[in-house]
Enzyme design. Structure first.
Site, PDB file in Angstrom:
ATOM      1  CE1 TYR A  51      14.432  44.586  12.957  1.00 56.40           C
ATOM      2  CE2 TYR A  51      13.967  42.689  11.557  1.00 56.40           C
ATOM      3  CZ  TYR A  51      14.401  43.220  12.763  1.00 56.40           C
ATOM      4  OH  TYR A  51      14.803  42.365  13.763  1.00 56.40           O
ATOM      5  CG  HIS A  78      18.215  46.502  14.766  1.00 65.91           C
ATOM      6  ND1 HIS A  78      18.222  46.690  16.126  1.00 65.91           N
ATOM      7  CD2 HIS A  78      16.911  46.443  14.395  1.00 65.91           C
ATOM      8  CE1 HIS A  78      16.972  46.752  16.572  1.00 65.91           C
ATOM      9  NE2 HIS A  78      16.156  46.598  15.540  1.00 65.91           N
ATOM     10  CD  GLU A  97      13.843  53.543  12.821  1.00 62.99           C
ATOM     11  OE1 GLU A  97      13.351  53.852  11.702  1.00 62.99           O
ATOM     12  OE2 GLU A  97      13.280  52.762  13.616  1.00 62.99           O
ATOM     13  CG  ASP A 138       9.960  54.056  15.119  1.00 65.34           C
ATOM     14  OD1 ASP A 138       8.945  54.757  15.241  1.00 65.34           O
ATOM     15  OD2 ASP A 138       9.923  52.883  14.730  1.00 65.34           O
ATOM     16  CE1 TYR A 141       7.788  38.931  16.661  1.00 68.97           C
ATOM     17  CE2 TYR A 141       7.442  38.966  19.040  1.00 68.97           C
ATOM     18  CZ  TYR A 141       8.065  38.435  17.921  1.00 68.97           C
ATOM     19  OH  TYR A 141       8.963  37.417  18.069  1.00 68.97           O
TER      20      TYR A 141
END
Length: 429
Positions: A134, A139, A207, A239, A250
């Site tokens: 990440y 982003h 990605e 992804d 999450y």
């Protein structure tokens, strides 16, 4: 790392804008039909050079071989850098205009060269493990701004270490494979229990991924200044993400089913030797990383142009929705690999490690629909009049990438995936 011989040319006709110049020579696994024997090749122009033929003819002889009449590249990669270097130099020589061993042997050309359009490409390596990072500051800031206090968009650990999670190697797929829309638990109403439903907010994430070329022993971290020698090459990575499943699941342990259904990669592995001429610095890292992440190498990133195109079903028109560059990534691949192993975690040859979504500084350089359409508040107009906030059934997502400098182009080709409708579950049986 390799240097570029600008005078090097091939006897094969290669367009100037081809991703697959003689300076590239990416490795892949192909077969003449989907069910025939798989073996290794390199892309050159619009063709594939069958390395198993060169090997059997004695033109490509490597220590410990043979390696290329196999369904994956793992054994070749595992054989080490000396073989990587020898193979690259030998293949470049055989394809050059100055060498006649291949160019003057029509029978061998007929056996060893195939049109890319006529072959089936396969996953280039057997993937023991898949990790996704990440590492794009823009982003992470965009996502934090959307879903948390904008003044606290980045969590405190983000600028201290490359944050990541371990994904599912079993659902790494190759470009051209269809993606079935996932189903799972969604929570559309905060005051009610979740529902089971097909994902309604399917997204791509632009990605890259690097392929581990040399592993380590358990308990033995990889030093940051040695890490690049443990990386064989890079692929493009879409992804795929189910944003609504992700939003509900999450907390507290991070991505799970929202990220396990498909991670789609390009079929050609572009080596780090081919990318070496395009090295560039990472953005300034503040605060300065802890000592184990502090690289001596200042040119620790790569200038790779990246784009995403969307093509609706029953259309042959694509719309470019993102143009960005790998050089915007905050954390380098070496830092990612070192941090991954700092506790003694073992990595293996063929492991893939995703960069995380690559977003640039402007809205047209954001690497996901979540950002481009700003959580569905700014739908994107496509050619033909349709709009998109997220990916719909029948849509095809196409990602491309290349580096170019001083007339030398090294590209990845593309990773392409079409979305199929969710399965129809009947829980009454």
């Amino acid at each position: 790392m390799s240097t570029v011989d600008k005078n090097l040319t091939s006897f094969i006709d290669i367009a100037k804008d081809s991703d697959f110049s003689i300076h590239n020579l990416p490795y892949g696994i192909f077969s003449e039909t989907a069910n025939e024997q798989r073996r290794a090749g390199v892309a050159i122009g619009e063709q594939v050079l069958d390395l198993s033929i060169l090997e059997s003819e004695g033109l490509l002889s490597l220590e410990g071989g043979p390696y290329f009449d196999q369904p994956t590249l793992n054994a070749f990669i595992d054989s080490g850098r000396d073989n990587w270097t020898t193979a690259r130099k030998t293949i470049q020589t055989l394809l050059s205009t100055d060498n006649k061993d291949l160019s003057d042997n029509q029978d061998l050309i007929d056996k060893a060269l195939f049109k890319q359009a006529d072959v089936t490409m396969h996953l280039p390596v057997q993937v023991p493990g898949f990790t996704d990072f990440y590492s794009s500051k823009k982003h992470a800031t965009n996502v934090g701004t959307m879903f948390r206090d904008p003044s606290n968009a980045l969590l405190p650990n983000w600028t201290e270490m490359p944050v990541g999670y371990n994904g599912r190697a079993s659902t790494v797929i190759v470009s051209g494979d269809d993606v079935v829309r996932p189903s799972g638990q969604l929570k559309p109403n905060a005051d009610e229990r979740p529902i089971f439903s097909p994902c309604k907010r399917l997204d791509f994430e632009l990605e890259t991924a690097f392929v581990v070329g040399r592993g380590n022993n358990i308990g033995q971290p990889i030093a940051v200044d040695d890490a690049i020698e443990h990386i064989f090459g890079m692929v493009l990575l879409n992804d795929w993400s189910a944003r609504d499943i992700q939003k509900w699941e999450y907390v507290p342990l991070g991505p799970f089913n929202a990220k396990t259904f498909a991670s789609e990669v390009s079929p050609w592995i572009v080596t780090m030797d081919a990318l070496a001429p395009f090295k560039t610095p990472c953005p300034t890292q503040e605060p300065k990383p802890l000592a184990y992440l502090n690289e001596k190498e200042t040119n620790n990133s790569y200038d790779i142009n990246l784009s995403v195109e969307l093509m609706p079903e029953n259309s042959d028109e694509t719309t470019v929705v993102c143009e960005t560059n790998f050089k915007y990534m905050y954390w380098s691949m070496a830092q990612q690999l070192t941090h991954h192993t700092i506790t003694g975690c073992k990595v293996e040859v063929g492991d893939m490690m995703g960069s995380g979504t690559i977003s640039g500084p402007t809205p047209d350089s954001y690497g996901s629909m979540l950002e481009i359409a700003w959580n569905a508040t700014k739908p994107v107009s496509l050619k033909g009049g349709e709009t998109r906030s997220f990916i719909e059934d029948g849509d095809t997502v196409i990602m491309k990438g290349y580096s170019e400098k001083d007339g030398i182009r090294v590209g990845f080709g593309e990773v392409r995936g079409k979305v199929l409708p969710a399965l129809n579950f009947n829980f009454d049986k």
